[in-house]
Scaffold this active site. Structure first.
Site, PDB file in Angstrom:
ATOM      1  N   ASN A  46       1.105  -1.446   0.194  1.00 46.14           N
ATOM      2  CA  ASN A  46       0.308   0.088  -0.099  1.00 46.14           C
ATOM      3  C   ASN A  46       1.004   1.657  -0.115  1.00 46.14           C
ATOM      4  O   ASN A  46       0.337   2.689   0.103  1.00 46.14           O
ATOM      5  CB  ASN A  46      -0.898  -0.305   1.072  1.00 46.14           C
ATOM      6  CG  ASN A  46      -0.200   0.321   2.644  1.00 46.14           C
ATOM      7  OD1 ASN A  46       1.101   0.561   2.722  1.00 46.14           O
ATOM      8  ND2 ASN A  46      -1.024   0.223   3.068  1.00 46.14           N
ATOM      9  N   GLY A  47       2.281   0.959  -0.303  1.00 53.11           N
ATOM     10  CA  GLY A  47       3.001   1.928  -0.736  1.00 53.11           C
ATOM     11  C   GLY A  47       3.718   2.766   0.911  1.00 53.11           C
ATOM     12  O   GLY A  47       4.422   3.305   1.458  1.00 53.11           O
ATOM     13  N   ARG A 109      12.458  25.314   0.234  1.00 55.62           N
ATOM     14  CA  ARG A 109      12.209  27.266  -0.696  1.00 55.62           C
ATOM     15  C   ARG A 109      10.762  27.684   0.166  1.00 55.62           C
ATOM     16  O   ARG A 109      10.764  29.040  -0.736  1.00 55.62           O
ATOM     17  CB  ARG A 109      12.163  26.851  -1.696  1.00 55.62           C
ATOM     18  CG  ARG A 109      13.350  26.888  -2.824  1.00 55.62           C
ATOM     19  CD  ARG A 109      13.349  26.334  -4.123  1.00 55.62           C
ATOM     20  NE  ARG A 109      13.100  25.214  -4.122  1.00 55.62           N
ATOM     21  CZ  ARG A 109      13.223  24.921  -5.658  1.00 55.62           C
ATOM     22  NH1 ARG A 109      13.501  24.945  -6.618  1.00 55.62           N
ATOM     23  NH2 ARG A 109      12.563  23.180  -6.062  1.00 55.62           N
ATOM     24  N   LYS A 209      15.783  39.520 -11.657  1.00 50.05           N
ATOM     25  CA  LYS A 209      15.110  38.592 -12.219  1.00 50.05           C
ATOM     26  C   LYS A 209      13.819  38.311 -11.654  1.00 50.05           C
ATOM     27  O   LYS A 209      13.110  39.316 -10.711  1.00 50.05           O
ATOM     28  CB  LYS A 209      15.475  37.268 -11.896  1.00 50.05           C
ATOM     29  CG  LYS A 209      14.520  35.685 -11.627  1.00 50.05           C
ATOM     30  CD  LYS A 209      15.178  34.346 -11.723  1.00 50.05           C
ATOM     31  CE  LYS A 209      14.842  33.975 -10.739  1.00 50.05           C
ATOM     32  NZ  LYS A 209      15.061  32.855  -9.915  1.00 50.05           N
TER      33      LYS A 209
HETATM   34  C1  R5P Z   1      16.175  30.525  -6.061  1.00 53.30           C
HETATM   35  O1  R5P Z   1      15.730  31.810  -5.039  1.00 53.30           O
HETATM   36  C2  R5P Z   1      16.968  29.926  -6.349  1.00 53.30           C
HETATM   37  O2  R5P Z   1      18.245  29.665  -5.904  1.00 53.30           O
HETATM   38  C3  R5P Z   1      16.967  29.094  -7.941  1.00 53.30           C
HETATM   39  O3  R5P Z   1      17.479  29.419  -8.929  1.00 53.30           O
HETATM   40  C4  R5P Z   1      15.774  27.840  -8.731  1.00 53.30           C
HETATM   41  O4  R5P Z   1      14.703  27.397  -7.735  1.00 53.30           O
HETATM   42  C5  R5P Z   1      16.255  27.540  -9.402  1.00 53.30           C
HETATM   43  O5  R5P Z   1      15.033  27.043 -10.287  1.00 53.30           O
HETATM   44  P1  R5P Z   1      14.705  27.162 -11.836  1.00 53.30           P
HETATM   45  O6  R5P Z   1      15.713  26.334 -12.094  1.00 53.30           O
HETATM   46  O7  R5P Z   1      12.499  26.365 -11.725  1.00 53.30           O
HETATM   47  O8  R5P Z   1      14.474  28.137 -11.768  1.00 53.30           O
END
Ligand code: R5P
Length: 337
Positions: A46-47, A109, A209
Site C-alpha cells: 500500500n506504499g 524554498r 529576475k
Molecule cells: C531561486 O531563488 C533559486 O536559487 C534557484 O535559482 C531556482 O529555484 C531555480 O529554479 P528553476 O531552475 O526552476 O528556475
C-alpha cells in the site's frame, strides 16, 4: 583533503542510507573508509515504508544519510518519511547520538508565506525530523541558510561552492580574470557571487529576475547586461530545478555579447522541462554535484554536463563531527553566509 576514520572511531559509529540515493551514501562511506551498517528496507504493497537495523546500534553515533530526492519508484516525500523512520528506530534502539545527513534538504524554498493561508513547509520538515528524535542535521547549500534557526539542535551547513568554483575556474583557465565575470542570476544568489568574485579575483554583477505572480515558470529580465559583453560569464546558483532561471540568464548574457557561459549549481534537480531547456540553451558547460541522482541527466546532456561529487566534502565533515573538530574551518567559514 581526505580524512578517514580510525578503527576505534569506526566502531563507535554506524552509517546507513535510505533508498533515495544509495550511490551517494556508498561514496560517503567509502570516502571515510567505513562499511555501512545493514538495514532491511521495503515498501509495503500500500506504499507504506518498513525499515529495520540488522545490527545493534546501542551506544553508537548513527549517521542516517538520505538526500531528499526521488529514487527508484519513490519520491521526495518518501525519502523524508524513511529518514524519520530510521531516526525513530535509532532512538528507540538506544543510539547514543543521531545525525541526519540530508545532502539535499527538501522543502527549504518554502520558508515563508508568500501568500495568505500557505504553510511554512521548511518548519514542518525540520520539526518532523526533530520530533522523530534527531540530534543534529547536516546538509549542503541550503536554499535559505537562516532556516537553520528553526531547528534547536546542532546544524552543520556544508557548502559545495568552493569545489564548484575550482571546477568552474578550470573551464576558463585559458582566459585572464579581466576576460571573465562572475554572475548572480538573481538577487538571492548575490552573496554566493560575492564569495566567488573574491575567490576568483574577477568582477561580478547581479542580474534582475522577476517571476510572473500568476505563473512562476514565467521569468522576465532586463535584456542587456553590458558587463557581459566580450567576457566569459560564470553563473553560480544553489540549484537548477526546471532551469528557467539559468536558461533565461544564459540567453540574456549571450544576447549581451558573452563569449562563453558556464553555469555551476550545487543541486542538479532537473525537473521537467529542464533537460529540454538546457539542451537548447546557449550554455557551454553545466557543473553540478551529486546531491541528486544525475545519471539520467548525464545521459541526456552528455559533455554539456559535468558532475562533481560532494561525497568527500560530506565525509570530511563527518570526521570532524566524530572528532569534535571544526566544520567551518574545512570551508574557511564560507559555509556561513
Ligand atoms: C531561486 O531563488 C533559486 O536559487 C534557484 O535559482 C531556482 O529555484 C531555480 O529554479 P528553476 O531552475 O526552476 O528556475
Amino acid at each position: 583533503m581526505e580524512a578517514t576514520l580510525r578503527l576505534d572511531e569506526q566502531s563507535e559509529i554506524c552509517i546507513v542510507g535510505g533508498f533515495a540515493h544509495p550511490d551517494l551514501t556508498q561514496a560517503i562511506a567509502d570516502s571515510i573508509g567505513i562499511e555501512q551498517c545493514e538495514l532491511k528496507q521495503k515498501i509495503h504493497p500500500n506504499g507504506e515504508l518498513y525499515t529495520r537495523y540488522l545490527d545493534s546500534i546501542r551506544g553508537k553515533h548513527v549517521f542516517i544519510v538520505q538526500s531528499h530526492v526521488s529514487g527508484e519508484g519513490t519520491n521526495v516525500n518518501d525519502a523524508i518519511m524513511q529518514q524519520c523512520l530510521l531516526i525513530d528506530a535509532a532512538r528507540s534502539s538506544s543510539a547514543r547520538e543521531i545525525t541526519a545527513v540530508a545532502p539535499y534538504l527538501g522543502y527549504m524554498r518554502q520558508d515563508r508565506k508568500t501568500k495568505g493561508r500557505e504553510p511554512i513547509a521548511t518548519r514542518v520538515i525540520l520539526d518532523q525530523l526533530a520530533s522523530a528524535g534527531v540530534h543534529r542535521i547536516v546538509t549542503v547549500d541550503m536554499h535559505s541558510p537562516q532556516a537553520q534557526g528553526i531547528f534547536r539542535g546542532p546544524f552543520d551547513h556544508l557548502t559545495a561552492q568552493p569545489l564548484l568554483r575550482s571546477v568552474a575556474a578550470e573551464e576558463v583557465q585559458d582566459l585572464s580574470a579581466a576576460e571573465c565575470v562572475v554572475v548572480a542570476p538573481d538577487a538571492g544568489a548575490a552573496k554566493l557571487a560575492e564569495q566567488h568574485m573574491r575567490g576568483l579575483g574577477m568582477g561580478m554583477f547581479v542580474m534582475t529576475k522577476m517571476r510572473d505572480p500568476f505563473d512562476n515558470q514565467k521569468i522576465s529580465r532586463d535584456t542587456v547586461f553590458p558587463e557581459a559583453d566580450g567576457r566569459a560569464c560564470l553563473l553560480f546558483d544553489d540549484m537548477i530545478d526546471t532551469a528557467g532561471t539559468i536558461v533565461s540568464a544564459a540567453e540574456a548574457l549571450k544576447n549581451s555579447g558573452a563569449t562563453k557561459v558556464i553555469v555551476a549549481a550545487t543541486h542538479g534537480i532537473f525537473s521537467d522541462p529542464a533537460i529540454e531547456r538546457l539542451r537548447q540553451a546557449p550554455i557551454d558547460r553545466i557543473l553540478v554535484t551529486d546531491t541528486y541522482r544525475t545519471a539520467d541527466a548525464q545521459h541526456e546532456l552528455g559533455q554539456q554536463l559535468r558532475v562533481v561529487s560532494v561525497a568527500e566534502t560530506i565525509g570530511n565533515a563527518m570526521v570532524q563531527i566524530v572528532r569534535h573538530g571544526s566544520v567551518s574551518r574545512l570551508f574557511d567559514d564560507q559555509n556561513n553566509r
